[in-house]
Enzyme design. Structure first.
Site, PDB file in Angstrom:
ATOM      1  N   CYS A 116       0.822  -1.220   0.000  1.00 57.82           N
ATOM      2  CA  CYS A 116       0.000   0.000   0.000  1.00 57.82           C
ATOM      3  C   CYS A 116       0.853   1.265   0.000  1.00 57.82           C
ATOM      4  CB  CYS A 116      -0.933   0.010   1.206  1.00 57.82           C
ATOM      5  SG  CYS A 116      -1.954  -1.457   1.291  1.00 57.82           S
ATOM      6  N   HIS A 256      -3.140   7.135   3.225  1.00 58.79           N
ATOM      7  CA  HIS A 256      -3.615   5.845   2.724  1.00 58.79           C
ATOM      8  C   HIS A 256      -4.928   5.516   3.426  1.00 58.79           C
ATOM      9  CE1 HIS A 256      -3.960   1.740   1.656  1.00 58.79           C
ATOM     10  NE2 HIS A 256      -3.462   1.240   2.777  1.00 58.79           N
ATOM     11  N   ASN A 286     -10.061  -0.379   1.398  1.00 60.04           N
ATOM     12  CA  ASN A 286      -8.618  -0.235   1.210  1.00 60.04           C
ATOM     13  C   ASN A 286      -8.259  -0.685  -0.209  1.00 60.04           C
ATOM     14  OD1 ASN A 286      -5.853  -0.526   1.179  1.00 60.04           O
ATOM     15  ND2 ASN A 286      -5.732  -1.533   3.181  1.00 60.04           N
TER      16      ASN A 286
END
Ligand code: UT7
Length: 339
Positions: A116, A256, A286
């Site tokens: 990520c 994020h 996510n």
């Protein structure tokens, strides 16, 4: 001799699959509840790709939007960097497939794996290529379709992830805006906390590996959570310090989008008021390497990210890795031919 110059984001775009999975869907497949998912993660729904939809397709759509926003053609690109851990295939690089799809004939292309954190890692790499004078126009894509590698019998992970792509064009700027600083980090001691074990050289795919779902994401959620809470604030502060700024100088914080509780604790650490924090985790879950560029693109579309703004982006993920960057924003939605 190449001279050092400033690079900036001159175009941005994003792409999401059409299909929506809401929390009620997960109530029907695992032992969970909408209430648990919303209070523990902030997620209400996420987008997932259908059969046949793959990373290069979403990446190419986001890239074309970013090229349009920058007002440049694919033929002008010198390099494509695709940050992904769920590319079309283990090899070739998804970046090469995107190159063919968008017609970026003269571009070099490679993929980058930093979970990520991948988008900010790729942005940092593009920044170095442009600042050194090696390349002039670099396409950076963050794309992940983690729904394709999610174990939908594991309630601790399956509710978290969604699919998407975000892309930016990095090019030299006149100095009035651009990438002010970047911070990258990794702690391989945490490598086993978040992984897909099978399918590499350590554990090739076998029937047994598939039966035990080793080809899907495994995560020690609460360990990753504690790491994220610490590192999001630390990395953001380091990136600010590196360019001589403080949290008071920040106009918008684009972290994020993994979990609202992680985002809020990072924002508290920076002492940022809620109106300076961009959150869309409730809509997309996510999306891994895509989450920051999707959020930036949306923030710009909504008029929350404007030319002259100081934006801090920060991510964490598999590795364990982390990455932060401070950018003075220089573009708007109708920059080139409009997004
Ligand atoms: O982008 C990088 C990728 N990683 C992440 O973003 C993940 C970071 N971690 C997190 O976001 C959180 O750790 C989670 C959302 C994954 C989990 O939240 P938590 O508050 O850390 O919960 P927990 O793992 O400590 O689990 C608490 C309880 C457990 O039950 P017991 O052992 O207390 O009886 C879990 O089994 O919640 C249970 N649980 C669930 N219950 C209902 C775990 N998942 C679920 C679920 N529905 N989906």
């Amino acid at each position: 001799m190449n001279s050092v110059r400033r690079a900036g984001i001159v175009g941005i775009g994003s792409a999401l699959p059409e299909k929506v999975l809401n929390n009620e869907y997960f109530e029907s497949i695992v032992d969970t509840s909408d209430e648990w998912i919303v209070t523990r993660t902030g997620i209400k729904e996420r987008r997932v790709a259908v059969d046949g939809e793959c990373a290069s397709q979403l990446a190419a759509r986001a890239a074309e939007q970013a090229l349009n926003n920058a007002g440049i053609s694919a033929e002008e690109l010198d390099l494509i960097i695709c940050a992904t851990i769920s590319g079309d295939m283990p090899f070739p690089a998804t970046a090469s497939i995107v190159q063919e799809k968008i017609g970026a004939k003269k571009a070099a292309a490679f993929d980058l794996s930093a979970g990520c954190s991948g988008f900010v890692y790729a942005l940092t790499t593009a920044n170095s290529f442009v600042c050194s004078g090696t390349y002039n126009k670099v396409l950076v894509v963050g794309v992940d379709l983690l729904s394709k590698v999610t174990d939908y019998t594991d309630r601790t992970t399956c509710i978290l992830f969604g699919d998407g792509a975000g892309a930016v064009i990095v090019a030299p700027t006149d100095g009035s805006h651009g990438i002010l600083s970047t911070v990258l980090g990794s702690d391989g001691a945490g490598a086993e906390l978040l992984k897909i074990e099978a399918g590499g050289s350590r554990m090739p795919i076998t029937v047994e590996a598939i039966e035990t779902r080793q080809h899907c994401i495994k995560m020690a959620g609460s360990e990753v959570f504690k790491f994220a809470v610490r590192i999001m604030g630390d990395a953001s502060l380091q990136a600010l310090e590196k360019c001589g700024l403080t949290p008071e100088d920040v106009d918008i914080f684009i972290p994020h989008q993994a979990n609202i509780r992680i985002i809020e604790s990072a924002a508290r650490r920076l002492n940022l008021p809620p109106e300076k924090i961009f959150v869309n985790v409730q809509k997309y879950g996510n999306t891994s390497a895509a989450s920051i560029p999707i959020a930036m693109s949306e923030a710009m579309q909504e008029g929350r990210l404007k030319p002259g703004d100081v934006v801090v982006m920060v991510g964490f993920g598999a590795g364990l890795t982390w990455a932060a960057s401070v950018v003075k924003w220089g573009i708007s939605a109708n920059n080139g031919n409009s997004v």
